[in-house]
Scaffold this active site. Structure first.
Site, PDB file in Angstrom:
ATOM      1  N   SER A 256     124.166  57.531  63.051  1.00  0.00           N
ATOM      2  CA  SER A 256     124.183  58.426  61.870  1.00  0.00           C
ATOM      3  C   SER A 256     125.537  59.084  61.733  1.00  0.00           C
ATOM      4  O   SER A 256     126.317  59.129  62.674  1.00  0.00           O
ATOM      5  CB  SER A 256     123.121  59.523  62.053  1.00  0.00           C
ATOM      6  OG  SER A 256     123.652  60.583  62.841  1.00  0.00           O
ATOM      7  N   ASP A 257     125.800  59.605  60.559  1.00  0.00           N
ATOM      8  CA  ASP A 257     126.988  60.430  60.413  1.00  0.00           C
ATOM      9  C   ASP A 257     126.637  61.813  60.979  1.00  0.00           C
ATOM     10  O   ASP A 257     125.499  62.116  61.316  1.00  0.00           O
ATOM     11  CB  ASP A 257     127.427  60.483  58.941  1.00  0.00           C
ATOM     12  CG  ASP A 257     128.910  60.806  58.817  1.00  0.00           C
ATOM     13  OD1 ASP A 257     129.508  60.454  57.789  1.00  0.00           O
ATOM     14  OD2 ASP A 257     129.471  61.404  59.755  1.00  0.00           O
ATOM     15  N   TYR A 258     127.659  62.613  61.060  1.00  0.00           N
ATOM     16  CA  TYR A 258     127.607  63.880  61.791  1.00  0.00           C
ATOM     17  C   TYR A 258     126.518  64.816  61.232  1.00  0.00           C
ATOM     18  O   TYR A 258     126.622  65.269  60.094  1.00  0.00           O
ATOM     19  CB  TYR A 258     128.976  64.555  61.630  1.00  0.00           C
ATOM     20  CG  TYR A 258     129.366  65.551  62.680  1.00  0.00           C
ATOM     21  CD1 TYR A 258     128.712  66.765  62.809  1.00  0.00           C
ATOM     22  CD2 TYR A 258     130.425  65.306  63.544  1.00  0.00           C
ATOM     23  CE1 TYR A 258     129.090  67.694  63.761  1.00  0.00           C
ATOM     24  CE2 TYR A 258     130.838  66.231  64.498  1.00  0.00           C
ATOM     25  CZ  TYR A 258     130.152  67.426  64.602  1.00  0.00           C
ATOM     26  OH  TYR A 258     130.544  68.348  65.543  1.00  0.00           O
ATOM     27  N   HIS A 259     125.429  65.017  62.038  1.00  0.00           N
ATOM     28  CA  HIS A 259     124.394  65.993  61.650  1.00  0.00           C
ATOM     29  C   HIS A 259     123.557  65.495  60.468  1.00  0.00           C
ATOM     30  O   HIS A 259     122.705  66.199  59.950  1.00  0.00           O
ATOM     31  CB  HIS A 259     125.086  67.313  61.286  1.00  0.00           C
ATOM     32  CG  HIS A 259     124.169  68.502  61.291  1.00  0.00           C
ATOM     33  ND1 HIS A 259     123.847  69.176  60.141  1.00  0.00           N
ATOM     34  CD2 HIS A 259     123.497  69.128  62.291  1.00  0.00           C
ATOM     35  CE1 HIS A 259     123.041  70.194  60.426  1.00  0.00           C
ATOM     36  NE2 HIS A 259     122.808  70.184  61.730  1.00  0.00           N
TER      37      HIS A 259
END
Ligand code: GLC
Length: 711
Positions: A256-259
């Protein structure tokens, strides 16, 4: 039973979730949340990978904790945003795209991988493959531009470069194709904003670069932050499971991308962490980067039956398999323990940076003022970018340190030791002070030629850096107006992460050069071009708007039932400006002039399984050796689904001495003439198709012939 089977069988649920959890170091900040020291989480097996952590010693130290102090000793996967260089910073991707040179794209990725691996990094969050057609969107700087064919070739070259031939090699990085997908179509050019586009456009434009990355063997994919029509990409089962994994056959890791997983709560598609974790895991997302969804939400999701242990195991297996392919189980310290760089390696890498930068420079206009005349003895180098160094790294310079980057003024001084250079900023990039303009004008008054170094700060493009009106920031326009009003020869050099709205400057300056953010060797490369040491070859990878009111603006637009006609008011046009861009995709001047003629092909028909050769003669009509880039577009005038006015299908380059003529060969495959039909499968429709060849998407410069597509 394989090694991975055995390991999986020995893992507790907490250790499994640990392998799906990516923590962050503190050597860079690339997201909205930080969680402090990770060593305890690594020791407990609660973290299986890290980002923003580099340096052979520090990586070895944390890797040692994972291997010697955690119960199962599973090595960490260390990732970082090695986008356009690691220690040696190359031009930003949008600038590199302007070289239209897959060999350069691959070489810079390979060299970046060598440097990053030595720092203990095993995975890069690159290449970024988002087709970008809106200069308001800051991440256009990281993109390969507006065209899916270019983005697909960029994808292939970067995956080859980063990964090399063998992922377990100590100099290999696992590549991550990002951000999947259509991130560049964010509403109003605002980063992270919703995307709502047709499925047809998705299949024609935004998916193909990722298909190319998968076909090239890309090890990982990162979904984009955006939703498409209300479904966050990180939970998009149709695109992640069905299109990416099933139709493209991607069996690598989705990180996933950050958060991003926890942000489903803001997207309004998950009530809590358990639901968010379940949505992502069910979509096939294997690693949760820096959110609490997997660590805190997955246990509850399992208890509530939102996911099964088989779902968890499937993702853990993919993560362990990637670590195995990278050689991390057998030799977890190999990357950081490599021999130090051989003598001359760093110098060669800087030379590559200079070559990549030279080839990225686009000469937009030139009214006989470039290359600089030998008579130009006194040169005024004016503007806030004249002595800038750290800006030259662009918005993702990651571990690059600007202490030895070359500014424009430095590059000119080195190239022109016998000239009298005077340098002043005049104004700063964005402050309100304009008092320095007087000093600047004084210096210009005695100059034979003025180089006006304008543009953006590096952090005005890139992530979370959209600009509603991408004009020259601060008082730079006032400085330009004053300098251009002197009536002296003025060359404008534009350092930016995007096309800037500069039509007034273009009208008044004697030359305008797009120099983007060119990395460590910026100043030398710019001087090479300004002095004529290097004849510019760069071509625009994006259409350059006349005004922001025209965007989204790109050459591959669909026909309309009422095409623009100045003689008929009931047609698709503006009242206040032309439809055409200021500069077309592919635009870029040379110090010589080329002519294309005699477009021909032996074939008059083409079937889907055939491949034909298209030929055109290229002549260098000028008195300087140069390189021409020739594009082959098609237009299918009648199809079940209206086809774009131009579709780029291939390109070729011709290096020619003065007066030299050559025949350029461009291969066209029948398969290239397919487009996504109503079922989004490639459709080959018999009928006429137009072949258009030229140096840019400007229709006035295209040679045409017609082929018949035969069933
Ligand atoms: C950022 C970016 C992504 C990057 C990641 C890790 O938010 O969107 O491109 O790879 O976080 O730094």
């Amino acid at each position: 039973m394989t090694f991975i089977d055995q390991l999986l069988g020995a893992m507790t649920l907490a250790e499994k979730i640990g392998q799906l959890t990516m923590g962050t170091g503190d050597q860079a900040v690339t997201g909205p949340v930080l969680k402090g020291d990770v060593s305890e989480g690594v020791r407990k097996g609660a973290i299986g990978s890290l980002l923003n952590f580099w340096g052979a010693e520090s990586v070895a130290a944390i890797q040692k904790v994972a291997i010697e102090e955690s119960r199962l000793g599973i090595p960490l996967l260390i990732g970082f945003d090695v986008l356009h260089g690691h220690r040696t910073i190359f031009p930003i991707p949008l600038a590199e795209a302007a070289s239209f040179d897959p060999a350069i794209w691959e070489s810079t990725a390979r060299e970046a991988a060598i440097e990053a691996a030595r720092d203990g990094i095993a995975l890069t969050f690159a290449p970024m493959l988002d087709v970008a057609r809106d200069p308001r969107w800051g991440r256009i700087a990281e993109s390969p531009g507006e065209d899916p064919w270019v983005a697909a070739r960029f994808a292939e070259a970067k995956v080859r470069g980063f990964q090399g031939n063998n992922l377990s090699s100590p100099s290999a990085l696992a590549a991550t194709a990002k951000h999947f997908c259509a991130y560049g179509a964010a509403l109003a050019g605002r980063d992270y904003a919703s995307v709502d586009i047709s499925e047809q456009l998705l299949h024609e434009v935004f998916l193909p670069p990722f298909g190319a990355a998968v076909a090239a063997g890309c090890a990982a994919v990162m979904p984009a932050f955006n939703d498409i029509a209300g479904i966050p990409m990180t939970a998009h089962i149709p695109l992640l499971r069905q299109w990416l994994r099933q139709r493209q056959g991607f069996d690598g890791v989705i990180v996933s991308d950050y958060h991003a997983i926890e942000e489903f709560l803001c997207h309004g598609t998950a009530a809590g962490l358990a639901e968010a974790a379940a949505a992502a895991l069910k979509a096939g997302v294997d690693i949760d980067m820096m959110s609490d969804a997997y660590p805190l939400g997955l246990p509850e999701a399992l208890v509530r039956g939102l996911v099964t242990m088989a779902d968890v195991d499937q993702s853990v297996r993919r993560v362990l398999e990637l670590k195995q392919r990278l050689g991390l189980f057998k030799a977890p310290f190999a990357r950081g323990a490599q021999n130090p760089a051989a003598p001359g390696e760093a110098k060669a890498r800087r030379e590559l940076a200079r070559e990549a930068a030279r080839r990225a420079i686009v000469l937009l206009t030139n009214d006989k003022v470039l290359p600089l005349s030998a008579k130009a003895r006194k040169i005024a180098v004016i503007g806030p970018l004249a002595e800038a160094t750290s800006e030259m790294g662009g918005p993702w310079a990651a571990s690059g340190a600007p202490h030895d980057w070359i500014s424009i003024a430095d590059g000119l001084a080195a190239a022109l030791p016998d000239r009298a250079l005077v340098v002043t900023a005049g104004v700063s990039i964005e402050s309100d002070a304009a008092s320095g303009i007087v000093t600047a004008l004084d210096l210009c008054a005695k100059a034979d030629v003025i180089l006006l170094c304008l543009g953006e700060r590096a952090n005005m493009s890139g992530e979370a850096a959209s600009r509603a009106n991408p004009i020259l920031p601060g008082h730079q326009a006032s400085l330009a107006e004053a300098v251009l009003g002197l009536g002296k020869p003025v060359v404008v050099l534009l350092s930016s992460g995007r096309p800037l709205m500069i039509r007034d400057i273009v009208e008044k300056a004697d030359a305008v050069v797009a120099t983007w953010f060119l990395g460590a060797e910026a100043g030398h490369a710019i001087a090479d071009v300004l002095t004529g040491q290097f004849n510019p070859t760069g071509r625009l990878p994006v259409s350059w708007p006349r005004d922001i009111g025209q965007v989204p603006l790109y050459f591959a637009t669909r026909p309309t039932g009422r095409p623009a006609d100045p003689k008929n008011s009931y047609t698709s046009k503006y009242l206040d400006m032309p439809n055409e861009p200021l500069f077309f995709f592919g635009h870029g001047l040379s110090y010589t002039s080329f002519c294309l003629q005699n477009l021909r092909t032996a074939a008059s028909t083409i079937r889907r399984d055939q491949s034909i050769m298209i030929e055109v003669d290229a002549i260098n009509k000028g008195d300087m050796a140069g390189e021409e880039t020739i594009f082959l577009f098609i237009h299918d005038p009648v199809a079940s689904i209206g086809r774009p006015l131009l579709e780029l299908k291939t390109m070729a380059k011709a290096k020619l001495a003065p007066g030299e003529r050559t025949t350029v060969h461009l291969q066209l495959k029948g398969e290239d003439l397919c487009y996504p039909g109503l079922d989004f499968k490639p459709l080959f429709e018999p009928g006429d198709v137009e072949i258009l060849i030229g140096p840019s998407a400007d229709p006035r410069g295209l040679l045409r012939l017609t082929l018949r597509m035969m069933a």
